[in-house]
Design an enzyme around this catalytic site. Structure first.
Site, mmCIF file in Angstrom:
data_model
loop_
_atom_site.group_PDB
_atom_site.id
_atom_site.type_symbol
_atom_site.label_atom_id
_atom_site.label_comp_id
_atom_site.label_asym_id
_atom_site.label_seq_id
_atom_site.Cartn_x
_atom_site.Cartn_y
_atom_site.Cartn_z
ATOM 1 N N ASP A 196 6.947 12.048 4.547
ATOM 2 C CA ASP A 196 8.402 12.374 4.553
ATOM 3 C C ASP A 196 8.975 13.132 3.581
ATOM 4 O O ASP A 196 8.272 13.255 2.639
ATOM 5 C CB ASP A 196 9.254 10.869 4.871
ATOM 6 C CG ASP A 196 8.838 10.022 3.489
ATOM 7 O OD1 ASP A 196 7.958 9.357 3.508
ATOM 8 O OD2 ASP A 196 9.648 10.188 2.552
ATOM 9 N N GLU B 44 -3.230 1.683 5.893
ATOM 10 C CA GLU B 44 -3.713 2.422 4.705
ATOM 11 C C GLU B 44 -4.891 1.906 4.370
ATOM 12 O O GLU B 44 -5.815 2.468 4.038
ATOM 13 C CB GLU B 44 -2.666 2.536 3.640
ATOM 14 C CG GLU B 44 -1.376 3.402 3.867
ATOM 15 C CD GLU B 44 -0.359 3.140 2.824
ATOM 16 O OE1 GLU B 44 0.560 4.050 2.743
ATOM 17 O OE2 GLU B 44 -0.679 2.404 1.982
#
Ligand code: SAH
Length: 250
Positions: free
Chosen positions: A216, A12
């Site tokens: 997700d 990230e």
């Protein structure tokens, strides 16, 4: 203006680290802070690692040791709103710790002695505008359609609202449903944002943005390969959004 930028997973922050002009790296305890410039702004980049304590410590150090006056957290989150799909962007404008529970002394979710359960992220409008601009502009060139198609992503949607955080990966349908029942307005769930927002609130109302890409469904259904999704899609999307935010923050 000096921006502290943090993310929980190495991927990230990897893209920003590659793209920024770094002047020096400073180690404090187990963390490394990269000071430099990006998007025409002074930034300090750090990997926070996962969870609320990690995020709170990193945010505090960014503010106290490195003198940042804006904080941007970038990363991925599980969807709680059933309309969200992997690749969609969620901008938190308020955050809550879903695992905070000091009943019966304090109401559920309230952070004891602070008299509140939600903490604001004041840069949400700027983050939302940057996300929309990035998706309408650079997305096509920077994340090619074929790569997006491999994950079933066409044009990501952007939503702004409540995000909830806790020290657990939510990966079961029952767990996700329980959170939905408790916080019906929550768009997504992750493990750091509410800690960042609480620190910014307590340190004098430092403006913060929490930029999350849905990775997700928070129910254990493997819609996408988590690691590949973060490597191939999420870091480009969040990195691009942060760059546009910095460029527009003149
Ligand atoms: N399965 C992953 C776990 C990483 S931890 C792995 O093997 O690497 C999850 C990180 O992504 C945290 O930083 C959290 O903020 C975010 N996240 C993404 N989806 C999440 C979910 N469903 N529940 C909680 N956190 C989630």
């Amino acid at each position: 203006m000096k921006f502290g930028i943090l993310g929980a997973l190495p991927q990230e922050v990897a893209l920003i680290k590659r793209c920024m002009t770094a002047h020096r790296s400073v180690v404090v305890g187990t963390r490394t802070f990269h000071e430099g410039e990006w998007g025409g702004r002074r930034i300090v980049l750090a990997l926070s690692r996962v969870g609320k304590v990690s995020a709170a410590l990193t945010t505090t150090l960014l503010l106290e040791r490195f003198g940042v006056d804006r904080v941007i957290f970038t990363g991925v989150a599980g969807a709680l709103d059933p309309r969200l799909r992997p690749g969609d962007v969620v901008i938190a404008d308020r955050l809550l710790q879903h695992d905070m529970d000091a009943r019966p002394i304090f109401p559920r979710f309230e952070v004891p002695l602070l008299n509140r359960s939600e903490f604001p992220a004041a840069l949400a409008p700027e983050a939302e505008a940057a996300a929309r601009a990035y998706i309408a502009g650079a997305l096509e060139a920077e994340i090619p359609a074929e790569r997006r198609a491999a994950f079933g992503i066409a044009t990501p949607s952007v939503r702004r609202g409540l995000v909830i955080s806790g020290d657990q990966f939510v990966g079961g349908a029952a767990q996700a449903a329980a959170l939905r029942g408790l916080q019906p307005d929550a768009l997504g769930v992750e493990m750091e944002g509410a800690a960042v927002a609480q620190v910014c609130h307590e340190m004098g109302g430092v403006p913060a943005a929490i930029v999350r890409v849905i990775s997700d469904r928070a129910d254990g259904s493997a819609a996408v390969d988590f690691q590949r999704f973060v490597d191939d899609i999420a870091e480009y999307l969040t990195g691009g959004i942060v760059r546009v935010m910095l460029e527009r923050s003149a």
